[in-house]
Design an enzyme around this catalytic site. Structure first.
Site, PDB file in Angstrom:
ATOM      1  N   GLU A  66      -0.733  -9.225  -1.517  1.00 51.21           N
ATOM      2  CA  GLU A  66      -2.172  -9.498  -1.380  1.00 51.21           C
ATOM      3  C   GLU A  66      -2.886  -9.392  -2.723  1.00 51.21           C
ATOM      4  OE1 GLU A  66      -2.263  -6.624   1.955  1.00 51.21           O
ATOM      5  OE2 GLU A  66      -3.559  -8.118   2.906  1.00 51.21           O
ATOM      6  N   GLY A 122       0.402  -5.186   0.565  1.00 51.16           N
ATOM      7  CA  GLY A 122      -0.713  -5.117  -0.374  1.00 51.16           C
ATOM      8  C   GLY A 122      -0.338  -5.645  -1.747  1.00 51.16           C
ATOM      9  N   ALA A 159       0.855  -1.178   0.000  1.00 53.26           N
ATOM     10  CA  ALA A 159       0.000   0.000   0.000  1.00 53.26           C
ATOM     11  C   ALA A 159       0.897   1.236   0.000  1.00 53.26           C
ATOM     12  CB  ALA A 159      -0.887  -0.012   1.238  1.00 53.26           C
ATOM     13  N   GLU A 183       3.779  -5.961   6.998  1.00 47.67           N
ATOM     14  CA  GLU A 183       2.947  -4.964   7.696  1.00 47.67           C
ATOM     15  C   GLU A 183       3.258  -4.899   9.178  1.00 47.67           C
ATOM     16  OE1 GLU A 183       1.925  -6.910   5.304  1.00 47.67           O
ATOM     17  OE2 GLU A 183       0.441  -5.899   4.039  1.00 47.67           O
TER      18      GLU A 183
HETATM   19  N1  3HC Z   1       4.546   3.444   0.326  1.00 42.31           N
HETATM   20  C1  3HC Z   1       5.039   4.656   0.035  1.00 42.31           C
HETATM   21  N2  3HC Z   1       6.355   4.881  -0.212  1.00 42.31           N
HETATM   22  C2  3HC Z   1       7.175   3.823  -0.149  1.00 42.31           C
HETATM   23  C3  3HC Z   1       6.717   2.522   0.150  1.00 42.31           C
HETATM   24  C4  3HC Z   1       5.327   2.338   0.387  1.00 42.31           C
HETATM   25  N3  3HC Z   1       4.802   1.151   0.650  1.00 42.31           N
HETATM   26  N4  3HC Z   1       7.770   1.685   0.147  1.00 42.31           N
HETATM   27  C5  3HC Z   1       8.843   2.419  -0.156  1.00 42.31           C
HETATM   28  N5  3HC Z   1       8.493   3.719  -0.344  1.00 42.31           N
HETATM   29  C6  3HC Z   1       9.369   4.823  -0.718  1.00 42.31           C
HETATM   30  C7  3HC Z   1      10.404   5.122   0.342  1.00 42.31           C
HETATM   31  O1  3HC Z   1       9.915   6.018   1.292  1.00 42.31           O
HETATM   32  C8  3HC Z   1      11.527   5.703  -0.479  1.00 42.31           C
HETATM   33  O2  3HC Z   1      11.190   7.033  -0.759  1.00 42.31           O
HETATM   34  P1  3HC Z   1      12.352   8.139  -0.887  1.00 42.31           P
HETATM   35  O3  3HC Z   1      13.258   7.668  -1.995  1.00 42.31           O
HETATM   36  O4  3HC Z   1      11.605   9.378  -1.179  1.00 42.31           O
HETATM   37  O5  3HC Z   1      13.037   8.137   0.452  1.00 42.31           O
HETATM   38  C9  3HC Z   1      11.456   4.936  -1.792  1.00 42.31           C
HETATM   39  O6  3HC Z   1      10.132   4.382  -1.834  1.00 42.31           O
HETATM   40  C10 3HC Z   1      12.455   3.823  -1.928  1.00 42.31           C
HETATM   41  O7  3HC Z   1      12.377   3.007  -0.757  1.00 42.31           O
HETATM   42  P2  3HC Z   1      13.679   2.368  -0.100  1.00 42.31           P
HETATM   43  O8  3HC Z   1      14.709   3.418   0.086  1.00 42.31           O
HETATM   44  O9  3HC Z   1      13.214   1.620   1.082  1.00 42.31           O
HETATM   45  O10 3HC Z   1      14.170   1.410  -1.261  1.00 42.31           O
HETATM   46  P3  3HC Z   1      14.824  -0.030  -1.182  1.00 42.31           P
HETATM   47  O11 3HC Z   1      15.084  -0.420  -2.579  1.00 42.31           O
HETATM   48  O12 3HC Z   1      15.902  -0.051  -0.174  1.00 42.31           O
HETATM   49  O13 3HC Z   1      13.664  -0.982  -0.609  1.00 42.31           O
HETATM   50  C11 3HC Z   1      11.461  -1.908  -0.456  1.00 42.31           C
HETATM   51  C12 3HC Z   1      12.509  -1.221  -1.356  1.00 42.31           C
HETATM   52  C13 3HC Z   1      11.951  -3.291  -0.044  1.00 42.31           C
HETATM   53  C14 3HC Z   1      10.205  -2.017  -1.250  1.00 42.31           C
HETATM   54  C15 3HC Z   1      11.272  -1.052   0.823  1.00 42.31           C
HETATM   55  O14 3HC Z   1      10.997   0.269   0.449  1.00 42.31           O
HETATM   56  C16 3HC Z   1      10.136  -1.496   1.690  1.00 42.31           C
HETATM   57  O15 3HC Z   1      10.318  -2.405   2.475  1.00 42.31           O
HETATM   58  N6  3HC Z   1       8.983  -0.825   1.591  1.00 42.31           N
HETATM   59  C17 3HC Z   1       7.851  -1.052   2.464  1.00 42.31           C
HETATM   60  C18 3HC Z   1       7.146  -2.320   2.124  1.00 42.31           C
HETATM   61  C19 3HC Z   1       5.960  -2.476   3.020  1.00 42.31           C
HETATM   62  O16 3HC Z   1       6.023  -2.306   4.218  1.00 42.31           O
HETATM   63  N7  3HC Z   1       4.841  -2.830   2.410  1.00 42.31           N
HETATM   64  C20 3HC Z   1       3.625  -2.995   3.149  1.00 42.31           C
HETATM   65  C21 3HC Z   1       2.917  -1.686   3.206  1.00 42.31           C
HETATM   66  S1  3HC Z   1       1.495  -1.734   4.228  1.00 42.31           S
HETATM   67  C22 3HC Z   1       0.340  -2.507   3.306  1.00 42.31           C
HETATM   68  O17 3HC Z   1       0.604  -2.942   2.224  1.00 42.31           O
HETATM   69  C23 3HC Z   1      -1.026  -2.566   3.906  1.00 42.31           C
HETATM   70  C24 3HC Z   1      -1.877  -3.535   3.170  1.00 42.31           C
HETATM   71  O18 3HC Z   1      -1.860  -4.764   3.853  1.00 42.31           O
HETATM   72  C25 3HC Z   1      -3.298  -3.042   3.111  1.00 42.31           C
END
Ligand code: 3HC
Ligand code: NAI
Length: 698
Positions: free
Chosen positions: A108, A105, A65, A128
């Site tokens: 998912e 997400g 998400a 998450e």
């Molecule tokens: N939403 C918004 N922005 C995000 C994001 C997300 N889910 N994931 C990463 N970003 C942004 C970061 O803030 C960063 O922004 P910036 O360059 O402006 O600082 C940019 O994307 C790059 O991120 P990273 O520096 O972390 O890049 P990496 O290549 O090192 O890692 C990644 C990539 C493994 C995808 C890592 O970003 C990550 O783990 N992201 C989060 C994944 C996550 O937690 N997903 C679950 C979200 S909650 C959800 O999905 C709810 C659902 O169940 C309803």
């Protein structure tokens, strides 16, 4: 090709429709992605596509998400659930083509496809939990149905990403492809065509029951799992909520399980823990950015590393570099110290191998990258040299004079000092622009934090390289300025002053430690002192019973290493027990200092430990030592075990309300002396203006 929204387009190849997402940097499910996915499904079906492939441009499949939309503010758009239903209920096969990371997400969504084809390097996960959440788009109900309950429990409570071997074995991936994203696209199209030709069933994960039925009625499985993660997840709500959702997947029909998921998701989403953890996610990423250093600043190509000192820190620092394949030369003052240091490094690797965290052959491979020496001249060709000798300015200066002579021009010279002035160290060299602080934390091979300390003259390249190499060796980096103790230790000193004072006033070390442990720290200050050793920096000859610590050392109490410190330790289990002798020694010392003892309440213990830290953090910001308030939180969460579900000291203070924090600091400052109770003008101003520490930027 047709653009559906700003980030999603539809292409057709033969009879197969491709829905292509392009929402850099990580294809998060922003509102226009959800809308595009929903529209793309409907349009593809309406156009008569025989199969549909969902694939992403850029570096990754959907990584989750869009966390930045969680606070609200996104335009109305199709819900993720609508888009997922359109996929799952499509009358033709839907294939997700996965590269990079299918997370949260994103996974998912992929779970609503009928089949999943992945590049060999792809990763899958439901992280998450690390945001204080649970998967809120059906992941809690679909994942256990697909991969089974034990694996789903492990993945969802740890947030771990799994590779394609595990994904294939668990049924998360149906086919794995070698090559690049073009190969993935081709393979997904072929898979789609075959699915049509062979009339493969449109598998809906929601309808599967076999894997969850296997453990129905097996309450013990859940009890055992809860016990196995209890220590690691102490204080966190989200792991338990994830488990409850999986229980619902096992014991209730799909739609009822979804209702449980929704209810618990909303509870977490609106609670303080997830707010703190989501804030922290962005804080850690913001810390990588240094406002006056351009993104394209050239960095040194670090191919070899020198480490001076093979003690507690030097050995761990060397491991960080060897772990990523960078050869290290480690220099000690004599062979005996060198052998001792290298033996500790080997033992650490062997322990990791025996626990399965590295393969057995990695022990020799990594040791093979670490060359020992007793001659600093061996640093001549190193791209970076990190000094980790005793904490003594004269010694460090004499060493930097020597390094200046020995090291090649342009080499980066770093000190691991935990408190000393980097400018004074740099000043003795002919190249202060190449000098910087790199403050690792103990154990340096384990702790995530790297506090980089920018000297007055550190060049842009050296500053950028410190951040880049830190990232490469797997650290969370924060750039700070020079002051005594930098950000982390300077704030820690304040906590220590009050903790030491309160045990004279009548709190016990065990009480202070318990209050901080209950707050969420892994241990309190007195247990920490015992672990580090009470005699660090203590000398029998000069000891004058001037502090409790000196008194304890004089009574032969050295900490955990001899089983007696602030606590007494069980020789077998190492379990600490408060010791009446210590309490008596403290009481006697209080009398000698004229301090009257009284009962000290737990609230007072917490406030007096933490409010001076907040105050000091504000002073650090005011002085420009930290770039932003959130950087301070990153230091405390990664370096000192501040519980991430409380966001860090700056976020925590904001969540209490700065006006209340200021009122308390004033109240304590009226009755207690010390500079650490003098209110930071910045803190006072932010409290007046309704501002926040966590958002403050220099
Ligand atoms: N939403 C918004 N922005 C995000 C994001 C997300 N889910 N994931 C990463 N970003 C942004 C970061 O803030 C960063 O922004 P910036 O360059 O402006 O600082 C940019 O994307 C790059 O991120 P990273 O520096 O972390 O890049 P990496 O290549 O090192 O890692 C990644 C990539 C493994 C995808 C890592 O970003 C990550 O783990 N992201 C989060 C994944 C996550 O937690 N997903 C679950 C979200 S909650 C959800 O999905 C709810 C659902 O169940 C309803
Ligand atoms: P240590 O005492 O375990 O190791 C220091 C090593 O340096 C010893 O093995 C010693 O033989 C070697 N040494 C001393 N002089 C030398 C010389 N001239 N040439 C070559 N080797 C020499 O100390 P520790 O704990 O590793 O600390 C090292 C530095 O790291 C200090 O500046 C300390 O403040 C800092 N630091 C320590 C942390 C900790 O928790 N121990 C945490 C973060 C930083």
């Amino acid at each position: 090709m047709a653009a559906l929204t700003e980030s999603v387009r539809l292409e057709t190849e033969a009879d197969v429709a491709l829905i292509i997402i392009d929402n850099p940097p990580v294809n998060a499910l922003s509102w226009h992605v959800r809308q595009g996915l929903f529209d793309g499904m409907n349009q593809a079906v309406a156009d008569g596509a025989q199969a549909i492939v969902l694939i992403c441009d850029g570096r990754t499949f959907i990584a989750g998400a869009d966390i930045s939309e969680f606070g609200g503010g996104a335009p109305e758009a199709a819900s993720l659930a609508d888009a997922q239903a359109a996929m799952e209920n499509a009358p033709v096969p839907v294939i997700a083509a996965i590269h990079g990371t299918a997370l949260g997400g994103g996974l998912e969504v992929a779970l609503c496809a009928h089949y999943r084809v992945a590049l060999r390097s792809a990763k899958f996960g439901l992280p998450e939990v690390n945001l204080g959440l649970l998967p809120g788009a059906g992941g809690t109900q679909r994942l256990p149905r697909l991969v089974g309950v034990p694996k789903a429990l492990e993945m969802m409570t740890s947030g771990r990403h799994i590779g394609t071997d595990e994904a294939l074995a668990g049924g998360l991936a149906d086919e794995v492809v070698d090559g690049d994203t073009d190969a993935l696209r081709a393979a997904a199209l072929t898979f789609a065509t075959q699915a049509v030709e062979q009339g493969m069933p449109l598998v809906k994960v929601r309808d599967r029951d076999d894997k969850v039925a296997e453990v129905r009625g097996n309450d013990q499985l859940f009890a055992d799992f809860r016990a196995s993660i209890a220590r690691k997840t102490r204080g966190f709500l989200a792991p338990e909520y994830n488990i409850r959702c999986i229980e619902a997947a096992v014991n209730q029909p799909f739609d009822e399980g979804m209702a449980v998921e929704r209810k618990l998701f909303l509870e977490l989403m609106t609670g303080p823990q997830s707010a703190a953890q989501r804030y922290y996610f962005f804080a850690e990423r913001a810390a990588n950015k240094i406002p006056d250093i351009a993104k394209d600043t050239p960095v040194l190509d670090i191919q070899s590393c020198g480490v001076l000192g093979a003690g507690t820190m030097g050995g761990g620092i060397a491991m960080n570099f060897a772990n990523v394949g960078i050869p290290v030369t480690i220099v000690e003052r004599d062979q005996e110290a060198l052998d001792r240091g290298l033996a500790v490094v080997r033992k650490n690797y062997e322990r990791s191998a025996s626990r399965g965290s590295i393969p057995p052959e990695a022990v020799d491979e990594r040791m093979g990258l670490i060359a020992g020496s007793t001659d600093k001249a061996d640093f001549a060709d190193c791209d970076i040299v990190i000094e980790a000798v005793f904490e003594d300015m004269e010694l460090k200066q004499s060493i930097f004079r020597e390094l200046d002579e020995i090291c090649k021009p342009g080499a980066m010279l770093a000190s691991n000092t935990s408190a000393l002035d980097i400018n004074e160290i740099a000043a003795v060299t002919s190249r202060p622009e190449s000098v910087i602080g790199m403050h690792f934390f103990s154990p340096a091979n384990v702790m995530k934090l790297l506090e980089n300390v920018r000297g007055e003259k550190s060049s842009d390249t050296i500053v950028a390289t410190a951040m880049a190499i830190g990232k490469r060796i797997g650290k969370v980096c924060v750039m700070v300025g020079v002051c005594r103790g930098f950000v982390g230790n300077r704030m820690l000193f304040m906590r220590r002053i009050e903790a030491d004072r309160m045990i004279l006033e009548g709190a016990t070390p065990a009480q202070v430690d318990r209050v901080l442990y209950d707050f969420g720290f892994p241990m309190g200050p007195f247990a920490m002192s015992d672990l580090a050793g009470l005699d660090i920096g203590w000398k029998e000859e000069t000891s004058s019973s001037s502090t409790v610590r000196e008194v304890l050392c004089e009574h032969g109490r050295r900490g955990q290493k001899n089983g007696r410190g602030y606590y007494t330790y069980d020789p077998e289990t190492r379990a600490p027990t408060p010791d009446p002798e210590v309490e008596q020694l403290i009481r006697d010392f209080a009398v000698s200092q004229g301090v009257e003892q009284r009962e000290v309440g737990d609230d007072e213990v917490l406030e007096r430990c933490l409010y001076p830290m907040v105050n000091e953090g504000a002073k650090i910001l005011e002085e420009g030592i930290a770039i932003r308030g959130s950087d301070i939180d990153v230091v405390w969460v990664n370096g000192y075990g501040w519980p991430v579900y409380r966001g860090g000291p700056m976020h925590w203070a904001d969540s209490i309300g700065l006006a209340d924090v200021v009122a308390k600091i004033r109240e304590y400052g009226d009755r207690l002396d010390g500079e650490h109770w003098e209110l930071s003008p910045l803190l006072a101003r932010l409290a007046d203006e309704g501002g926040q520490l966590q958002q403050y930027k220099n």
